[in-house]
Design an enzyme around this catalytic site. Sequence first.
Site, PDB file in Angstrom:
ATOM      1  CB  ALA A   1      -0.927   0.005   1.203  1.00 47.95           C
TER       2      ALA A   1
ATOM      3  CD  GLU B   1      -4.058 -15.146  -2.349  1.00 44.59           C
ATOM      4  OE1 GLU B   1      -3.704 -14.401  -1.412  1.00 44.59           O
ATOM      5  OE2 GLU B   1      -3.669 -16.323  -2.471  1.00 44.59           O
TER       6      GLU B   1
ATOM      7  CE1 TYR C   1       1.233  -6.117  -6.652  1.00 41.50           C
ATOM      8  CE2 TYR C   1      -1.094  -6.610  -6.970  1.00 41.50           C
ATOM      9  CZ  TYR C   1      -0.075  -6.164  -6.168  1.00 41.50           C
ATOM     10  OH  TYR C   1      -0.324  -5.773  -4.878  1.00 41.50           O
TER      11      TYR C   1
ATOM     12  CG  ASN D   1      -6.881  -3.102  -6.666  1.00 45.67           C
ATOM     13  OD1 ASN D   1      -6.634  -2.090  -7.337  1.00 45.67           O
ATOM     14  ND2 ASN D   1      -6.381  -3.291  -5.464  1.00 45.67           N
TER      15      ASN D   1
END
Length: 160
Positions: free
Chosen positions: A73, A106, A118, A111
């Site tokens: 985050a 995961e 990623y 999102n």
Amino acid sequence: MSIEVRRLDVHDLDGVETIERASYPTPWSRSMFVAELRKPSALALGAYADTEELVAYAFASRYVDAWHVMNVAVAPEFRRRGIATLLLERLFEVTAGDQRRGYTLEVRVSNHDAIRLYEKLGFEARGIRRGYYTDNREDALIMWREAVPADAERARSEAT
Ligand SMILES: CC(C)(COP(=O)(O)OP(=O)(O)OC[C@H]1O[C@@H](n2cnc3c(N)ncnc32)[C@H](O)[C@@H]1OP(=O)(O)O)[C@@H](O)C(=O)NCCC(=O)NCCS
């Protein structure tokens, strides 16, 4: 502004909690972070603006065949400046001697921003966990990255 990446410690947890609450509908509790930091198998990195202010973090855990990226985050006002990329690239560097293990995570199927991040870092979709998130029963996308992603392997063999 300079960004420095270094290992997180327990003194950073106030900052971690602030970012966590601003980032997730069901944030991890402080005790979850404390438990992670205590695990010998855990790797926790923080990104600090101008060497002091914690602006992002990444938690990963070592399993037999993979590093599991548990939580990434970035404080909202510091997003879209490459900080998550920097943190994850540092995670790959720190664990690079560990050729046996790939990386997995995961992510909520909705999102898209994180999935894009990623994918740029070499993760690929490998499956779906149905109803994985307990707050809204949303599915999780399972992603996997090889220890040495295929592109890097190809570039290396072409160079030698
Ligand atoms: C997802 C998150 C970690 C990205 O952090 P970040 O530091 O902003 O990411 P980066 O700047 O390194 O972005 C790298 C790439 O990811 C993609 N990306 C990241 N955020 C994006 C956004 N808001 N919109 C579109 N693409 C985005 C882009 O392709 C971006 O590259 P670009 O800026 O050159 O276009 C951050 O938005 C966040 O903390 N979100 C809340 C928590 C979360 O969802 N964590 C992931 C849970 S699995």
